[in-house]
Design a protein around this motif. Structure first.
Motif, mmCIF file in Angstrom:
data_model
loop_
_atom_site.group_PDB
_atom_site.id
_atom_site.type_symbol
_atom_site.label_atom_id
_atom_site.label_comp_id
_atom_site.label_asym_id
_atom_site.label_seq_id
_atom_site.Cartn_x
_atom_site.Cartn_y
_atom_site.Cartn_z
ATOM 1 N N LEU B 38 -11.829 -8.654 -33.351
ATOM 2 C CA LEU B 38 -12.395 -9.435 -34.231
ATOM 3 C C LEU B 38 -12.129 -10.933 -34.500
ATOM 4 N N VAL B 39 -10.929 -10.934 -34.666
ATOM 5 C CA VAL B 39 -10.039 -12.651 -35.115
ATOM 6 C C VAL B 39 -10.422 -12.668 -33.587
ATOM 7 N N SER B 40 -10.178 -12.834 -31.830
ATOM 8 C CA SER B 40 -10.795 -13.367 -31.212
ATOM 9 C C SER B 40 -11.974 -13.394 -30.759
ATOM 10 N N LEU B 41 -12.628 -12.006 -31.772
ATOM 11 C CA LEU B 41 -14.336 -13.119 -31.939
ATOM 12 C C LEU B 41 -14.630 -14.121 -31.876
ATOM 13 N N MET B 47 -15.338 -21.465 -29.861
ATOM 14 C CA MET B 47 -14.770 -21.635 -28.443
ATOM 15 C C MET B 47 -16.717 -22.428 -27.884
ATOM 16 N N ASN B 48 -16.547 -20.856 -28.303
ATOM 17 C CA ASN B 48 -18.455 -22.076 -27.513
ATOM 18 C C ASN B 48 -18.931 -23.068 -28.431
ATOM 19 N N ALA B 49 -18.663 -22.853 -29.957
ATOM 20 C CA ALA B 49 -19.453 -23.750 -30.490
ATOM 21 C C ALA B 49 -19.087 -25.142 -30.070
ATOM 22 N N ASN B 50 -17.364 -25.244 -29.429
ATOM 23 C CA ASN B 50 -16.588 -26.409 -28.855
ATOM 24 C C ASN B 50 -17.497 -27.209 -27.708
ATOM 25 N N GLU B 51 -17.474 -26.158 -27.108
ATOM 26 C CA GLU B 51 -18.174 -26.143 -25.641
ATOM 27 C C GLU B 51 -19.439 -27.217 -26.023
ATOM 28 N N GLN B 52 -20.272 -25.964 -26.808
ATOM 29 C CA GLN B 52 -21.927 -26.706 -27.079
ATOM 30 C C GLN B 52 -22.145 -28.157 -27.279
ATOM 31 N N GLY B 374 -11.331 -6.093 -26.347
ATOM 32 C CA GLY B 374 -12.050 -7.452 -26.015
ATOM 33 C C GLY B 374 -12.547 -7.738 -24.636
ATOM 34 N N GLN B 375 -11.751 -7.533 -23.872
ATOM 35 C CA GLN B 375 -11.901 -8.392 -21.835
ATOM 36 C C GLN B 375 -13.081 -7.739 -21.570
ATOM 37 N N GLY B 376 -13.405 -5.859 -22.363
ATOM 38 C CA GLY B 376 -14.554 -5.563 -21.768
ATOM 39 C C GLY B 376 -15.720 -6.255 -22.246
ATOM 40 N N LEU B 377 -15.637 -6.775 -24.189
ATOM 41 C CA LEU B 377 -16.803 -7.331 -24.334
ATOM 42 C C LEU B 377 -17.271 -8.289 -23.804
ATOM 43 N N ASN B 378 -15.914 -9.277 -23.344
ATOM 44 C CA ASN B 378 -16.509 -10.350 -22.666
ATOM 45 C C ASN B 378 -17.462 -10.133 -21.252
ATOM 46 N N GLN B 391 -32.668 -17.806 -19.822
ATOM 47 C CA GLN B 391 -34.516 -17.496 -20.571
ATOM 48 C C GLN B 391 -34.826 -19.279 -21.385
ATOM 49 N N GLN B 392 -33.762 -19.065 -22.135
ATOM 50 C CA GLN B 392 -33.935 -19.852 -23.199
ATOM 51 C C GLN B 392 -33.679 -21.198 -23.001
ATOM 52 N N GLY B 393 -32.771 -21.582 -22.003
ATOM 53 C CA GLY B 393 -32.723 -22.835 -22.030
ATOM 54 C C GLY B 393 -31.009 -23.165 -22.468
ATOM 55 N N GLY B 394 -30.188 -23.780 -21.944
ATOM 56 C CA GLY B 394 -29.282 -24.119 -22.411
ATOM 57 C C GLY B 394 -27.952 -23.526 -21.921
ATOM 58 N N MET B 395 -26.540 -23.958 -22.146
ATOM 59 C CA MET B 395 -25.635 -23.660 -21.226
ATOM 60 C C MET B 395 -24.672 -22.224 -21.545
ATOM 61 N N PRO B 396 -24.581 -21.618 -20.765
ATOM 62 C CA PRO B 396 -23.860 -20.389 -20.797
ATOM 63 C C PRO B 396 -22.702 -19.978 -21.246
ATOM 64 N N PRO B 397 -22.690 -19.360 -22.040
ATOM 65 C CA PRO B 397 -20.838 -19.385 -22.337
ATOM 66 C C PRO B 397 -20.067 -18.657 -21.563
ATOM 67 N N SER B 398 -18.537 -19.090 -21.025
ATOM 68 C CA SER B 398 -17.856 -19.290 -20.552
ATOM 69 C C SER B 398 -17.173 -18.308 -21.077
ATOM 70 N N VAL B 399 -17.157 -17.341 -22.388
ATOM 71 C CA VAL B 399 -16.450 -16.743 -22.411
ATOM 72 C C VAL B 399 -17.006 -16.420 -23.906
ATOM 73 N N ALA B 400 -17.127 -15.173 -24.543
ATOM 74 C CA ALA B 400 -17.530 -14.571 -25.817
ATOM 75 C C ALA B 400 -15.849 -14.056 -26.512
#
Lengths: 239, 442
Positions: B38-41, B47-52, B374-378, B391-400
């Motif tokens: 959960l904390v990794s998520l 991190m995704n938000a910061n990338e955006q 976590g790695q599997g989920l990634n 599909q919706q435009g925008g940048m794909p995330p590098s990590v989940a």
């Protein structure tokens, strides 16, 4: 010469279901060093209570206990533990071996509290197992040993810290006749090697090895004659 | 008792009750795995938000607006609503003198006035039209703002402009008929474009002013305001505003509407921002926004970690129960330890060590499972999110899901700590047993 063990006015009372049990009720004893003392008495006479008090495993209700000039009744728990480690070895009726440990580990067990290196512990343990005739059983766990063998392991364990004093609580109580004799012989050998041995027992045979005898009846010390007439009267009543 | 002997004894004791220790440790495994995942998520989301947010602007810049007094407010650029200000009731205007004061603040590299074109306008290139915000800046080179040119130069002059990379995208053909193909966005670099500014006289008649300029440079993409803006020298924009609004500005009296303060590095941004507010101006930095977002994700981490911690709490009760049972079963052993010279501290250390050991075993298992999950989920999530982004435009995330190295270390230490806390009461009971009672326990 001052006796090794001096006891004055020793009392141990318990509360049991609202009544006071006077396990020991004013006992005075002096036991010199290098003796073999046998404490005799019927069940409930207070003989085990006496042993546990002398061993610092229990606290007296009143009275003084001095061993080697040091007052046990005034020591705190920590000091008592260190005193036991240095001065005493214990042998119990039910052996009290750790079931998951080998004979060698059981014998060496007390030494780890003194921070002695494992090599030295094992070496001494093997030597003592040899002394009690179990050199070839050092790797066996208690469940792989007979009762007599287990008690011999317990005797070896009592000696691991080289104590001056060895206390035994009914050491032959759970053993067959032959094993009992072997254990008595071992205790006698300890006495002969210069240690002070105190045995609490029902077993009349033990008195053959004794240099001193203490008879207890209802928490009091009595003479051998009183003890015999009292136990005889009890036996007659039983018949 | 030596530490090595203690560890050996603890390992032996745990080893002889494998099934029970294993079952108790499973509780800890679930709890710690939940915390790790959960904390990794939450960290992955941050991190995704910061990338955006990568183009949110230069974090060492502070937008400063004047304070016109009387409880704040007033015109102060587009971010005035969330700008901090010290409401003293006195006005603080951005006059040239005030700019000198700001320049003198420690850590400040540059103070550059900026003004938006404040009039109705459009841009024309050949047959195409577009709209764009026009920003006048009092600098000769946009590199002062950390902007870089993708084509041409970043320098400003009266006859040329520098535009953002997205400006051309907004161009369209107003005379396009239905059915005709939409022309591609024009390449404006090194082309003449025409700015048309409109105003109306008292009778409502439209008056136009055309300014022809050359596009001297196209900026590299930043994701921020500069992408959609046309940059011109401040004086030029100010004079257009004066023409359009019919109001002559005296800088010494009225000051500038906004200045951009650049500090040495983002570490000093908040400190300088506070000093500027203390001088009576309104000041805003994107760092506030980023920090707000980071605070949100920190709270999210704590909340998700808390959910996992509930599982750990249940596991802790399991440890306490196991240890209490173990102590009951081993009462005579405790009596023996004391008889052979173990101090209360030795006994306490042994049982605390066993409880900590269960925590450690469970923690190690949980960290491993949590990390693997976590790695599997990634793998799964990144593929899914990349499809969504496509599909919706925008940048794909590098990590989940992202597990920083401190997390497993912390979780492992924490599970050991949980074990010790759970084992404390049983261990204290063991340590304080009266030897004779323990030895006679049936």
């Amino acid at each position: 010469m001052t006796p090794l063990i001096q006891v004055a006015g020793l009392k141990r009372h318990y509360q049991m279901g609202g009544t006071t049990v006077r396990a020991l009720d004013g006992v005075d004893i002096e036991i010199p060093a290098h003796t073999f003392t046998v404490v005799m008495g019927p069940s409930g006479s207070g003989k085990s209570s006496l042993l546990y008090l002398l061993g610092g495993l229990d606290r007296p209700t009143a009275g003084e206990i001095s061993i080697n000039g040091e007052r046990l009744d005034q020591m705190d728990e920590n000091a008592l533990a260190l005193f036991r480690r240095k001065m005493m070895g214990f042998i119990f009726q039910s052996f009290n071996l750790v079931s998951s440990m080998s004979a060698m580990e059981n014998v060496a067990f007390p030494m780890q509290f003194s921070g002695i290196p494992v090599m030295e512990r094992n070496q001494k343990s093997l030597q003592l197992l040899g002394q009690v005739g179990l050199a070839d059983r050092s790797g066996h766990t208690p469940s792989e040993l007979s009762g007599g063998q287990q008690q011999r392991v317990a005797v070896a364990r009592a000696l691991i810290n080289d104590p001056q004093l060895v206390f035994a609580d009914e050491p032959t109580g759970n053993l067959d006749t032959a094993s009992g004799v072997t254990v008595m012989q071992l205790l006698s050998d300890l006495h002969k090697s210069g240690r002070t041995v105190l045995v609490v027992t029902h077993d009349q045979r033990m008195t053959r090895f004794a240099t001193h005898k203490i008879f207890l009846l209802d928490g009091h010390i009595v003479s051998e004659e009183e003890y015999k007439s009292a136990t005889l009267a009890l036996d007659n009543q039983g018949e | 008792m030596k530490l090595i002997d203690l560890i050996r004894l603890v390992v032996n004791n745990l080893n002889r009750r494998k099934a029970r220790v294993g079952l108790t440790a499973i509780g800890v495994v679930i709890g710690t795995a939940a915390v790790v995942i959960l904390v990794s998520l939450a960290i992955g989301l941050q991190m995704n938000a910061n990338e955006q947010l990568y183009g949110i602007g230069n974090l060492s810049q502070i937008n400063v607006s004047p304070n016109y007094g009387g409880g704040g407010g007033g015109y102060g650029g587009p971010m005035v609503q969330i700008a901090g200000s010290l409401d003293t009731g006195e006005s603080a205007l951005l006059t040239p003198r005030a700019i000198k004061d700001l320049q003198a603040l420690p850590g400040v590299v540059s103070v550059i006035p900026r003004e938006y074109l404040n009039a109705q306008m459009y841009v024309t290139y050949k047959k195409m039209q577009g709209y764009s915000s026009i920003i006048g800046v009092a600098t000769e080179d946009l590199t002062t703002f950390g902007l870089e040119a993708d084509q041409g130069i970043t320098g400003l002059s009266r006859a040329s402009v520098v535009i953002g990379p997205q400006v051309a995208m907004g161009f369209y053909d107003p005379n396009l008929r239905p059915g005709q193909e939409t022309p591609p966005p024009p390449d404006l670099y090194d082309q003449q474009i025409q700015l048309t500014i409109l105003k109306y006289d008292a009778d409502g008649n439209e008056i136009r002013k055309n300014i022809s300029v050359r596009v001297a440079g196209v900026l590299a993409e930043t994701g921020a305001e500069s992408d959609w803006s046309i940059y011109m020298p401040l004086d030029q924009v100010a004079s257009i505003n004066e023409w359009a609004n019919g109001f002559r500005v005296n800088r010494n009296k009225d000051g500038y509407t906004e200045v951009i303060v650049t500090v040495e590095n983002p570490d000093k941004t908040i400190e300088v921002r506070d000093q500027i507010i203390a001088l009576g101006y309104q000041a805003f930095t994107m760092l506030d926004f980023v920090q707000g977002i980071n605070n949100f994700y920190t709270i999210l981490q704590v909340v998700l970690g808390g959910v996992g911690a509930i599982a750990l709490l249940v596991a802790a009760i399991g440890i306490a129960n196991t240890m209490a049972m173990s102590i009951l079963e081993r009462t005579r052993e405790i009596g023996l330890m004391k008889a052979v010279g173990a101090t209360n501290r030795d006994v306490l250390a042994i049982f605390l060590g066993e409880a900590a050991g269960i925590g450690f075993i469970g923690g190690a298992g949980g960290v491993l499972i949590g990390w693997l999950a976590g790695q599997g989920l990634n793998v799964v999530a990144v593929v899914y999110l990349a499809q969504q982004a496509a599909q919706q435009g925008g940048m794909p995330p590098s990590v989940a899901v992202y597990t920083p190295i401190w997390l497993p270390v912390f979780v492992l230490l924490f599970s050991v700590f949980i074990g010790m806390v759970s084992g404390l009461y049983p261990a204290l009971r063991a340590a304080t047993m009266i030897p004779v009672q323990a030895l006679k326990y049936e």
